[in-house]
Scaffold this motif. Sequence first.
Motif, PDB file in Angstrom:
ATOM      1  N   LYS A  80     -37.202 -34.317  74.669  1.00 10.26           N
ATOM      2  CA  LYS A  80     -37.752 -35.671  74.821  1.00 10.26           C
ATOM      3  C   LYS A  80     -38.089 -36.308  73.475  1.00 10.26           C
ATOM      4  O   LYS A  80     -38.692 -37.373  73.416  1.00 10.26           O
ATOM      5  N   GLY A  81     -37.730 -35.606  72.406  1.00  7.92           N
ATOM      6  CA  GLY A  81     -37.953 -36.150  71.078  1.00  7.92           C
ATOM      7  C   GLY A  81     -39.339 -35.899  70.522  1.00  7.92           C
ATOM      8  O   GLY A  81     -39.709 -36.458  69.485  1.00  7.92           O
ATOM      9  N   ARG A  82     -40.126 -35.046  71.209  1.00  4.98           N
ATOM     10  CA  ARG A  82     -41.492 -34.766  70.757  1.00  4.98           C
ATOM     11  C   ARG A  82     -41.484 -33.566  69.813  1.00  4.98           C
ATOM     12  O   ARG A  82     -40.784 -32.578  70.054  1.00  4.98           O
ATOM     13  N   TRP A  83     -42.311 -33.677  68.762  1.00  2.78           N
ATOM     14  CA  TRP A  83     -42.426 -32.596  67.779  1.00  2.78           C
ATOM     15  C   TRP A  83     -43.724 -31.834  68.010  1.00  2.78           C
ATOM     16  O   TRP A  83     -44.764 -32.415  68.345  1.00  2.78           O
ATOM     17  N   PHE A  84     -43.644 -30.504  67.816  1.00  5.04           N
ATOM     18  CA  PHE A  84     -44.812 -29.646  67.997  1.00  5.04           C
ATOM     19  C   PHE A  84     -44.894 -28.658  66.831  1.00  5.04           C
ATOM     20  O   PHE A  84     -43.866 -28.178  66.330  1.00  5.04           O
ATOM     21  N   SER A  85     -46.141 -28.358  66.434  1.00  2.00           N
ATOM     22  CA  SER A  85     -46.353 -27.215  65.538  1.00  2.00           C
ATOM     23  C   SER A  85     -46.819 -26.055  66.405  1.00  2.00           C
ATOM     24  O   SER A  85     -47.448 -26.257  67.450  1.00  2.00           O
ATOM     25  N   ILE A  86     -46.510 -24.828  65.982  1.00  2.00           N
ATOM     26  CA  ILE A  86     -46.855 -23.638  66.764  1.00  2.00           C
ATOM     27  C   ILE A  86     -47.706 -22.726  65.884  1.00  2.00           C
ATOM     28  O   ILE A  86     -47.267 -22.303  64.803  1.00  2.00           O
ATOM     29  N   ASP A  87     -48.948 -22.452  66.338  1.00  2.00           N
ATOM     30  CA  ASP A  87     -49.843 -21.650  65.513  1.00  2.00           C
ATOM     31  C   ASP A  87     -49.565 -20.159  65.703  1.00  2.00           C
ATOM     32  O   ASP A  87     -48.667 -19.755  66.477  1.00  2.00           O
ATOM     33  N   LYS A  88     -50.344 -19.325  65.027  1.00  6.75           N
ATOM     34  CA  LYS A  88     -50.109 -17.879  65.044  1.00  6.75           C
ATOM     35  C   LYS A  88     -50.273 -17.273  66.433  1.00  6.75           C
ATOM     36  O   LYS A  88     -49.708 -16.227  66.746  1.00  6.75           O
ATOM     37  N   SER A  89     -51.072 -17.930  67.274  1.00  6.91           N
ATOM     38  CA  SER A  89     -51.301 -17.416  68.628  1.00  6.91           C
ATOM     39  C   SER A  89     -50.235 -17.892  69.615  1.00  6.91           C
ATOM     40  O   SER A  89     -50.290 -17.563  70.798  1.00  6.91           O
ATOM     41  N   GLY A  90     -49.313 -18.696  69.125  1.00  8.30           N
ATOM     42  CA  GLY A  90     -48.253 -19.193  69.985  1.00  8.30           C
ATOM     43  C   GLY A  90     -48.557 -20.509  70.665  1.00  8.30           C
ATOM     44  O   GLY A  90     -47.729 -21.015  71.448  1.00  8.30           O
ATOM     45  N   TYR A  91     -49.731 -21.084  70.397  1.00  9.36           N
ATOM     46  CA  TYR A  91     -50.093 -22.356  71.026  1.00  9.36           C
ATOM     47  C   TYR A  91     -49.351 -23.500  70.344  1.00  9.36           C
ATOM     48  O   TYR A  91     -49.211 -23.537  69.115  1.00  9.36           O
ATOM     49  N   GLU A  92     -48.918 -24.450  71.168  1.00 10.66           N
ATOM     50  CA  GLU A  92     -48.191 -25.604  70.653  1.00 10.66           C
ATOM     51  C   GLU A  92     -49.126 -26.795  70.513  1.00 10.66           C
ATOM     52  O   GLU A  92     -49.959 -27.049  71.392  1.00 10.66           O
ATOM     53  N   HIS A  93     -48.983 -27.533  69.417  1.00  9.73           N
ATOM     54  CA  HIS A  93     -49.810 -28.710  69.149  1.00  9.73           C
ATOM     55  C   HIS A  93     -48.880 -29.884  68.848  1.00  9.73           C
ATOM     56  O   HIS A  93     -48.114 -29.838  67.879  1.00  9.73           O
ATOM     57  N   GLN A  94     -48.935 -30.901  69.715  1.00 12.09           N
ATOM     58  CA  GLN A  94     -48.019 -32.023  69.528  1.00 12.09           C
ATOM     59  C   GLN A  94     -48.378 -32.799  68.267  1.00 12.09           C
ATOM     60  O   GLN A  94     -49.555 -33.055  67.968  1.00 12.09           O
ATOM     61  N   LEU A  95     -47.344 -33.188  67.519  1.00 14.68           N
ATOM     62  CA  LEU A  95     -47.512 -33.956  66.293  1.00 14.68           C
ATOM     63  C   LEU A  95     -47.327 -35.439  66.595  1.00 14.68           C
ATOM     64  O   LEU A  95     -46.425 -35.831  67.369  1.00 14.68           O
ATOM     65  N   ARG A  96     -48.150 -36.251  65.989  1.00 15.93           N
ATOM     66  CA  ARG A  96     -48.026 -37.697  66.185  1.00 15.93           C
ATOM     67  C   ARG A  96     -46.737 -38.230  65.562  1.00 15.93           C
ATOM     68  O   ARG A  96     -46.098 -39.129  66.102  1.00 15.93           O
ATOM     69  N   TYR A  97     -46.399 -37.674  64.398  1.00 14.65           N
ATOM     70  CA  TYR A  97     -45.177 -38.070  63.709  1.00 14.65           C
ATOM     71  C   TYR A  97     -44.362 -36.814  63.399  1.00 14.65           C
ATOM     72  O   TYR A  97     -44.921 -35.730  63.196  1.00 14.65           O
ATOM     73  N   SER A  98     -43.053 -36.956  63.347  1.00 17.01           N
ATOM     74  CA  SER A  98     -42.223 -35.843  62.903  1.00 17.01           C
ATOM     75  C   SER A  98     -42.512 -35.588  61.427  1.00 17.01           C
ATOM     76  O   SER A  98     -43.001 -36.475  60.716  1.00 17.01           O
ATOM     77  N   PRO A  99     -42.217 -34.386  60.917  1.00 19.34           N
ATOM     78  CA  PRO A  99     -42.501 -34.101  59.506  1.00 19.34           C
ATOM     79  C   PRO A  99     -41.848 -35.092  58.556  1.00 19.34           C
ATOM     80  O   PRO A  99     -42.480 -35.554  57.597  1.00 19.34           O
ATOM     81  N   LEU A 100     -40.589 -35.443  58.826  1.00 19.88           N
ATOM     82  CA  LEU A 100     -39.917 -36.375  57.927  1.00 19.88           C
ATOM     83  C   LEU A 100     -40.485 -37.782  58.050  1.00 19.88           C
ATOM     84  O   LEU A 100     -40.592 -38.520  57.054  1.00 19.88           O
ATOM     85  N   ASP A 101     -40.888 -38.171  59.285  1.00 24.15           N
ATOM     86  CA  ASP A 101     -41.543 -39.473  59.457  1.00 24.15           C
ATOM     87  C   ASP A 101     -42.859 -39.524  58.684  1.00 24.15           C
ATOM     88  O   ASP A 101     -43.218 -40.566  58.106  1.00 24.15           O
ATOM     89  N   GLN A 102     -43.579 -38.409  58.697  1.00 25.24           N
ATOM     90  CA  GLN A 102     -44.816 -38.372  57.920  1.00 25.24           C
ATOM     91  C   GLN A 102     -44.520 -38.568  56.434  1.00 25.24           C
ATOM     92  O   GLN A 102     -45.233 -39.296  55.731  1.00 25.24           O
ATOM     93  N   ALA A 103     -43.481 -37.912  55.943  1.00 30.86           N
ATOM     94  CA  ALA A 103     -43.116 -38.079  54.539  1.00 30.86           C
ATOM     95  C   ALA A 103     -42.696 -39.521  54.259  1.00 30.86           C
ATOM     96  O   ALA A 103     -43.028 -40.082  53.211  1.00 30.86           O
ATOM     97  N   TRP A 104     -41.966 -40.132  55.215  1.00 29.47           N
ATOM     98  CA  TRP A 104     -41.546 -41.525  55.036  1.00 29.47           C
ATOM     99  C   TRP A 104     -42.752 -42.474  54.991  1.00 29.47           C
ATOM    100  O   TRP A 104     -42.758 -43.437  54.214  1.00 29.47           O
ATOM    101  N   ARG A 105     -43.757 -42.254  55.807  1.00 34.66           N
ATOM    102  CA  ARG A 105     -44.952 -43.119  55.795  1.00 34.66           C
ATOM    103  C   ARG A 105     -45.591 -43.119  54.417  1.00 34.66           C
ATOM    104  O   ARG A 105     -45.972 -44.162  53.878  1.00 34.66           O
TER     105      ARG A 105
END
Length: 575
Positions: A80-105
């Motif tokens: 669906k185009g959503r980006w997530f980071s995954i921590d050491k415990s395996g939990y997913e955290h949705q990102l507001r912006y993709s990594p490259l979008d963050q760099a572009w901002r």
Amino acid sequence: MAHFIPVGQPEDYHDSNAERMVYNAFRKLPNNYIVFYSLKWGREYDSRYQKGEADFLLFDPSRGFLVIEVKGGGIKKDDKGRWFSIDKSGYEHQLRYSPLDQAWRSARRFMDLLSDSSDRDIRRYPVIPTVWFPSVRMNEIQGDLPSDYQPSNTFTYPDLEDPEKAINLAFDYNNARRVPPEMATREKIDAVIQVFAPSFHIVPSVSIEIQEREYMFNQLTNEQAALLDYLVEQRTAGIQGAGGTGKTMIALECARRLPKDTNVLFLCFNKMILQYLRDNFSEEMPNVTFSNLNQLYAQSGGQEYANDDEITDFLLSGFSDNYQFDHIIIDEGQDFAADHLDFLMDIVQATGGYFYIFYDKNQLVHKWGSDVDQTIEWLKKLDCRLVLNKNCRNTYQIAKTAYSPFGLDRITLAERINGDTPCINNYSSIEEAIHGIAETIRFYTDKGYKRKQITILTLKTLTKTILAGRESIDGYRLTNDLNGDGILFTTARKYKGLESDVVIVVDFDEQAFKDDNAKSVFYVACSRAKHCLTFIASLDDAEMTKMVEDLGGNPTNEPRRNLKKALSVDFQFIR
């Protein structure tokens, strides 16, 4: 090694091991690179305020900028185009912006900053957004990265080994040609640094500095005033505290809280503080009589100055026969004769009133010995004894100097209102030292202090001081009157209980620490200073060595350095 801004390795890297890995990789870069770490930005856009942060902004003066967004641990993008980071415990955290979008901002904001520069060359530098996944290798990525993630802008774990190769690949792919040598000058580099890490120097005025310190002092005094609620339940109490702990102000508050329909006798020892109390509080507190024993004796028909025996006779007869007060509060109790305090406490207790005595035990010990608690009757008869620990008058630097003959462990310094380090201005002769007093006054008035904020205190008497008989110094008028026209000049003893924003101590010589009495006078003089403290001296090496010995130090062939260390002061030799 690359130059980092801010200077110095971060303590925690925002708890990101990934940022730590990239930071350490950049340490391998040659010194022509400049690395901005954790660079925050903000801007107004469509009437809204936007803010962000670039993990790294790397500047190669020969090619341009890379904005680097670092993502550690796991990372994924769903269908669906959503980006997530995954921590050491395996939990997913949705990102507001993709990594490259963050760099572009961040890149767009930095482009705006460069375009605002008046330097056309700086505006020509490219700003390239990139991402770095330092925890993974390209061949470990499951599925396909979006088409805008290319090896030229997406770095991974192997790139940590040779970061410059990855950096050059990003510049090459974006056609970032090497700039002409004139664009990579030191002047241009400094201009770029000023865009992203502007330096500034705000020098607060003396009046603002004083207001800030006064606010802190007043906060501390309010903390100490909490003991007043406890004192209400005590008929007799002794409150001990070193100079600067707020004894006089709390004594005044005690007087203010006593019933308005009762008569309070507020006794102090020195005429100068008596004058200050009358001038500032008599109208506000009409039921309080501010006086000292000499004036009470004179009002009864005696002479203005009486010895201890005459005061004792007066207390036993005239005072007791015509006693018209309900309560007695005594400030600077250590300066009163012990038998006088015994009698005053007895008469208050006999009439059912309150008796509060404020004193400095440091000075009491110097006067009566270390076993004062057992030998002085009025101390033994008190219902309770309280201790004021917090200094709410002096800056930390002044307090260190004031207490240096006795040790800092005698008082708990309050939150460190640091202030300026006291200074010894040492002159080649007494005559030069006298002119130095005027120079020091001029120094403080040039800084913004008014003459009424400056007090000159001698460690000797008015007849033995280097200023004996002088009415002025190089055009600065001197006065011995608290409300006089000029700069106040008096003895440290007479100024007990009072305070001044600036104190200039004169007659600072080899006798300053000769015995406990001399040390006590030094302590009183220093602890009168609220913001600035300067000593005027004309000392040679032998005199400085004696002073260090009197302070308990070990004399060496560096007397000036030893004296500086012993007193926690700066030292200037002025010829």
